[in-house]
Design an enzyme around this catalytic site. Structure first.
Site, short mmCIF file in Angstrom:
data_model
loop_
_atom_site.label_atom_id
_atom_site.label_comp_id
_atom_site.label_asym_id
_atom_site.label_seq_id
_atom_site.Cartn_x
_atom_site.Cartn_y
_atom_site.Cartn_z
N HIS A 147 -4.23 102.15 -49.92
CA HIS A 147 -4.06 103.59 -49.84
C HIS A 147 -4.25 104.16 -48.44
O HIS A 147 -4.30 105.38 -48.25
CB HIS A 147 -5.03 104.27 -50.82
CG HIS A 147 -4.52 105.56 -51.38
ND1 HIS A 147 -5.14 106.78 -51.16
CD2 HIS A 147 -3.43 105.83 -52.14
CE1 HIS A 147 -4.46 107.73 -51.76
NE2 HIS A 147 -3.43 107.19 -52.37
N LYS A 149 -3.50 105.39 -44.59
CA LYS A 149 -2.40 106.06 -43.90
C LYS A 149 -2.78 106.14 -42.42
O LYS A 149 -3.25 107.17 -41.95
CB LYS A 149 -2.16 107.48 -44.43
CG LYS A 149 -1.76 107.57 -45.89
CD LYS A 149 -2.86 108.15 -46.72
CE LYS A 149 -2.44 108.26 -48.17
NZ LYS A 149 -3.57 108.63 -49.04
N ASP A 154 -0.13 100.79 -29.38
CA ASP A 154 -0.54 100.02 -28.20
C ASP A 154 -2.01 99.62 -28.22
O ASP A 154 -2.62 99.40 -27.17
CB ASP A 154 -0.23 100.79 -26.91
CG ASP A 154 1.26 100.96 -26.68
OD1 ASP A 154 2.04 100.15 -27.22
OD2 ASP A 154 1.66 101.92 -25.99
#
Length: 211
Positions: A147, A149, A154
């Site tokens: 779940h 996000k 870099d």
């Protein structure tokens, strides 16, 4: 007694000087480090100039041009990747975000995507598109939802918050994103991504099941 007073004043002066130098250093450091907050839903506007900077703002498009939105800023941070982009996403169906990832891939940026196995297969998911383009994608092998996000650009810029990479989340939901270069915040996410990436290596998983 006079010598003691002089020494004491010298110590105080040195202490104050060090505090001043530390404050100036901290202030300059904070000015150099990116710390941004974006809120959604984002105003709907044309983003073609972000993908093609030489494209005139007057090109044929019914959407407003030259508008700086939360979504356009998000796209710019993603497209700022020069060497690597690690994505750990629950749901990924936004075509403009997919387009940005594909553009980075075409530039030679190393991209790794870790996503939820259930939501990677839903209608409109861009995971299949990324895989077809040759981008390395892994789905979680556990019984629970992946779940997260977040994205790491870099290895030094963290993009995280409540926002799923979907059109609904961008244009319709109350969402938030934090973008930071603070090492104390970025590095734990880098470490967690590497841990999850290794944990969800399907080859290792299948090997452990058949042993």
């Amino acid at each position: 007694m006079w010598t003691v007073k002089v020494v004491s004043l010298g110590v105080v002066a040195l202490s104050l000087s060090l505090e001043l130098l530390f404050w100036l250093f901290s202030r300059r450091r904070s000015e150099r480090i990116t710390n941004k907050v974006l809120f959604f839903p984002s105003e709907v506007a044309c983003v073609e100039h972000i993908f093609s900077p030489t494209l005139p703002h007057s090109h044929v498009c019914s959407l407003p041009h030259g508008v700086d939105t939360s979504f356009s800023r998000l796209l710019r941070y993603i497209l700022s990747a020069c060497s690597s982009l690690d994505l750990c996403l629950f749901s990924f169906s936004n075509m403009d975000l997919s387009r940005a990832v594909l553009l980075l891939h075409s530039r030679g940026v190393t991209i790794r995507v870790l996503t939820d196995k259930v939501y990677s297969a839903i209608s409109g998911s861009q995971i299949g598109v990324l895989r077809k383009a040759g981008i390395c994608v892994r789905c979680d092998v556990s019984a629970v939802h992946m779940h997260h996000k977040f994205a790491v650009v870099d290895g030094r810029t963290l993009i995280t918050g409540s926002l799923n990479w979907t059109l609904t989340a961008v244009q319709s939901n109350m969402e938030n994103i934090i973008i930071t270069e603070e090492p104390d915040l970025v590095q734990p996410f880098v470490k967690e991504f590497c841990r999850l990436w290794g944990l969800n290596d399907s080859a290792q998983y299948l090997s452990s099941v058949t042993d």
